[in-house]
Enzyme design. Structure first.
Site, PDB file in Angstrom:
ATOM      1  N   ARG A  20      -6.349  -2.716  -6.984  1.00 46.32           N
ATOM      2  CA  ARG A  20      -5.043  -2.913  -7.640  1.00 46.32           C
ATOM      3  C   ARG A  20      -5.360  -3.175  -9.101  1.00 46.32           C
ATOM      4  O   ARG A  20      -5.990  -4.193  -9.441  1.00 46.32           O
ATOM      5  CB  ARG A  20      -4.277  -4.065  -6.998  1.00 46.32           C
ATOM      6  CG  ARG A  20      -3.075  -4.486  -7.809  1.00 46.32           C
ATOM      7  CD  ARG A  20      -2.113  -5.366  -7.043  1.00 46.32           C
ATOM      8  NE  ARG A  20      -1.334  -4.589  -6.106  1.00 46.32           N
ATOM      9  CZ  ARG A  20      -0.115  -4.917  -5.669  1.00 46.32           C
ATOM     10  NH1 ARG A  20       0.473  -6.015  -6.079  1.00 46.32           N
ATOM     11  NH2 ARG A  20       0.523  -4.154  -4.822  1.00 46.32           N
TER      12      ARG A  20
ATOM     13  N   HIS B  88       1.826   4.042  -6.949  1.00 47.01           N
ATOM     14  CA  HIS B  88       1.750   3.120  -5.812  1.00 47.01           C
ATOM     15  C   HIS B  88       1.801   3.939  -4.513  1.00 47.01           C
ATOM     16  O   HIS B  88       2.764   3.850  -3.738  1.00 47.01           O
ATOM     17  CB  HIS B  88       2.908   2.113  -5.883  1.00 47.01           C
ATOM     18  CG  HIS B  88       2.671   0.856  -5.102  1.00 47.01           C
ATOM     19  ND1 HIS B  88       1.530   0.625  -4.347  1.00 47.01           N
ATOM     20  CD2 HIS B  88       3.451  -0.256  -4.939  1.00 47.01           C
ATOM     21  CE1 HIS B  88       1.620  -0.563  -3.771  1.00 47.01           C
ATOM     22  NE2 HIS B  88       2.760  -1.108  -4.108  1.00 47.01           N
TER      23      HIS B  88
ATOM     24  N   GLN C 235       2.528   2.309  -0.967  1.00 49.45           N
ATOM     25  CA  GLN C 235       3.930   1.912  -0.817  1.00 49.45           C
ATOM     26  C   GLN C 235       4.761   3.096  -0.326  1.00 49.45           C
ATOM     27  O   GLN C 235       5.584   2.952   0.583  1.00 49.45           O
ATOM     28  CB  GLN C 235       4.479   1.412  -2.168  1.00 49.45           C
ATOM     29  CG  GLN C 235       5.937   1.031  -2.131  1.00 49.45           C
ATOM     30  CD  GLN C 235       6.176  -0.222  -1.287  1.00 49.45           C
ATOM     31  OE1 GLN C 235       5.505  -1.210  -1.473  1.00 49.45           O
ATOM     32  NE2 GLN C 235       7.131  -0.166  -0.374  1.00 49.45           N
TER      33      GLN C 235
ATOM     34  N   ASP D 256      13.522  -0.815  -8.007  1.00 50.59           N
ATOM     35  CA  ASP D 256      12.329  -1.654  -8.179  1.00 50.59           C
ATOM     36  C   ASP D 256      12.598  -2.564  -9.374  1.00 50.59           C
ATOM     37  O   ASP D 256      13.587  -2.393 -10.105  1.00 50.59           O
ATOM     38  CB  ASP D 256      11.097  -0.749  -8.410  1.00 50.59           C
ATOM     39  CG  ASP D 256       9.789  -1.535  -8.477  1.00 50.59           C
ATOM     40  OD1 ASP D 256       9.757  -2.713  -8.064  1.00 50.59           O
ATOM     41  OD2 ASP D 256       8.781  -0.962  -8.960  1.00 50.59           O
TER      42      ASP D 256
ATOM     43  N   CYS E 249      10.692  -1.884  -2.917  1.00 49.15           N
ATOM     44  CA  CYS E 249       9.302  -2.123  -2.516  1.00 49.15           C
ATOM     45  C   CYS E 249       8.986  -3.606  -2.419  1.00 49.15           C
ATOM     46  O   CYS E 249       8.041  -3.989  -1.723  1.00 49.15           O
ATOM     47  CB  CYS E 249       8.370  -1.437  -3.501  1.00 49.15           C
ATOM     48  SG  CYS E 249       8.603  -2.001  -5.199  1.00 49.15           S
TER      49      CYS E 249
ATOM     50  N   ARG F 265       4.047  -1.176   5.630  1.00 50.60           N
ATOM     51  CA  ARG F 265       2.804  -1.182   4.832  1.00 50.60           C
ATOM     52  C   ARG F 265       1.608  -1.337   5.784  1.00 50.60           C
ATOM     53  O   ARG F 265       0.585  -0.688   5.632  1.00 50.60           O
ATOM     54  CB  ARG F 265       2.809  -2.340   3.819  1.00 50.60           C
ATOM     55  CG  ARG F 265       3.904  -2.274   2.754  1.00 50.60           C
ATOM     56  CD  ARG F 265       3.738  -1.083   1.832  1.00 50.60           C
ATOM     57  NE  ARG F 265       2.429  -1.054   1.197  1.00 50.60           N
ATOM     58  CZ  ARG F 265       2.091  -1.739   0.087  1.00 50.60           C
ATOM     59  NH1 ARG F 265       2.996  -2.473  -0.511  1.00 50.60           N
ATOM     60  NH2 ARG F 265       0.880  -1.655  -0.429  1.00 50.60           N
TER      61      ARG F 265
HETATM   62  N1  NVA Z   1       6.654  -1.802 -10.197  1.00 51.31           N
HETATM   63  C1  NVA Z   1       6.173  -3.038  -9.625  1.00 51.31           C
HETATM   64  C2  NVA Z   1       5.788  -2.846  -8.212  1.00 51.31           C
HETATM   65  C3  NVA Z   1       5.278  -4.059  -7.493  1.00 51.31           C
HETATM   66  C4  NVA Z   1       4.891  -3.783  -6.081  1.00 51.31           C
HETATM   67  C5  NVA Z   1       5.012  -3.547 -10.437  1.00 51.31           C
HETATM   68  O1  NVA Z   1       4.153  -2.730 -10.819  1.00 51.31           O
HETATM   69  O2  NVA Z   1       4.949  -4.742 -10.739  1.00 51.31           O
HETATM   70  N1   CP Z   2       5.255  -3.867  -2.602  1.00 57.95           N
HETATM   71  C1   CP Z   2       4.089  -4.468  -2.924  1.00 57.95           C
HETATM   72  O1   CP Z   2       3.091  -3.816  -3.263  1.00 57.95           O
HETATM   73  O2   CP Z   2       4.097  -5.828  -2.831  1.00 57.95           O
HETATM   74  P1   CP Z   2       2.970  -6.809  -3.386  1.00 57.95           P
HETATM   75  O3   CP Z   2       2.957  -6.705  -4.874  1.00 57.95           O
HETATM   76  O4   CP Z   2       3.378  -8.162  -2.888  1.00 57.95           O
HETATM   77  O5   CP Z   2       1.626  -6.377  -2.823  1.00 57.95           O
END
Ligand code: NVA
Ligand code: CP
Length: 299
Positions: A106, A133, A136, A219, A258, A286
């Site tokens: 990540r 992502h 997701q 989102d 998400c 997930r």
């Molecule tokens: N667009 C959000 C998704 C989190 C799962 C982010 O990148 O923070």
């Molecule tokens: N949707 C998602 O990726 O959640 P987290 O950021 O909690 O892992």
């Protein structure tokens, strides 16, 4: 499948047949836990989770999936410094490949994941980057298939930031002949070249997207790493909230997010807690989608 997928960095290069194979296995494993418990394909294997950003769902669902497949997961928090700062990614990838059987990353930069995959001798999975992502969206497609019975020829309205989640939706949906209509404020849209090449449709206003939609998706307005823009973004996105008035124009649609959600910003309580919402099914899936992915990539 014509070849064995090695990594999951992006859904861009993954075919509809490959996505379908993952979803089919995810559905089978969800229905019949004995199918993986009786054959723990990760026994004696280890998966490393290298996260530069916070996570609830991605971390937990990967750790539980690895455990259910008989393996060990190791969380290597990178929040204090980005991957590649302490040592070159090449050295990290080659060293960790001697212990690990898969990597989940990540990151901020997509290039970090690409570079790790270039040098790792084990599969590398994108657990969220600034631009994508993919895990997701595998879970989301599983959720859509469960709810609507299909993922082909559907109409998905995405209201909000043209971000990582939306880009991965854009990579996947057109492969199934499905439409993605994206409504984002000026300055927060995809580049015209991406809109054209991906086959999605950018529309001006949320109402233009949600009419006849099967899915209404949103989102956060401010993604991880953009916190210093939060004030400005909240002002820019005011007209892009999913609320009961907007959902009234899509009475048959399911509502997706998400998570994490910012209740009162991109969606209201009555929508996320309402009868059209499937957000916790997405969260559950997930686990199933990633368990299937690990089964296919690592075993
Ligand atoms: N667009 C959000 C998704 C989190 C799962 C982010 O990148 O923070
Ligand atoms: N949707 C998602 O990726 O959640 P987290 O950021 O909690 O892992």
């Amino acid at each position: 499948m014509s070849h064995k997928m090695r990594d999951l960095i992006s859904l861009d290069g993954v075919s509809a047949a490959e996505i379908t194979a993952i979803l089919d296995l995810a559905a089978l494993q969800k229905r019949d836990p004995e199918s993986y418990l009786s054959r723990p394909v990760l026994r004696g294997k280890a998966v490393g989770l290298f996260f530069e950003k916070a996570s609830l769902r991605t971390r937990l669902s990967f750790e539980v999936a690895v455990a259910q497949l008989g393996g060990t997961s190791l969380y290597v928090g990178q929040e204090a410094g980005r991957i590649g700062e302490r040592e070159a990614i090449v050295d990290m990838a080659k060293s960790a490949s001697r212990y690990l059987d898969a990597f989940v990353l990540r990151t901020f930069k997509d290039e970090t994941i690409i570079e790790m995959a270039r040098h790792a001798t084990k599969p590398v999975i994108n657990g969220l980057s600034d631009k994508q992502h993919p895990c997701q969206i595998l879970a989301d497609l599983q959720t859509i298939r469960e709810r609507l019975g299909r993922i082909d020829k559907i109409k998905v309205a995405f209201i909000g930031d043209s971000n990582n989640v939306c880009r991965s939706l854009a990579h996947a949906l057109p492969k199934f002949g499905s439409q993605l209509l994206v409504a984002s404020p000026h300055g927060y849209t995809f580049a015209p070249g991406f809109v054209k090449s991906s086959g999605i449709t950018q529309v001006a206003a949320p109402l233009d997207a949600v009419k006849d939609a099967d899915v209404v998706y949103t989102d956060t307005w401010t993604s991880m790493g953009q916190e210093n823009e939060a004030h400005k973004r909240r002002a820019m996105f005011q007209d892009y909230q999913i609320n009961a008035a907007l959902m009234a124009h899509a009475p048959k649609a399911i509502f997706m997010h998400c998570l994490p959600a910012h209740r009162g910003d991109e969606c209201t309580d009555e929508v996320i807690d309402g009868p059209q919402s499937v957000v916790y099914d997405q969260a559950e899936n997930r686990l199933h989608a990633q368990r299937a992915l690990l089964t296919l990539l690592v075993s």
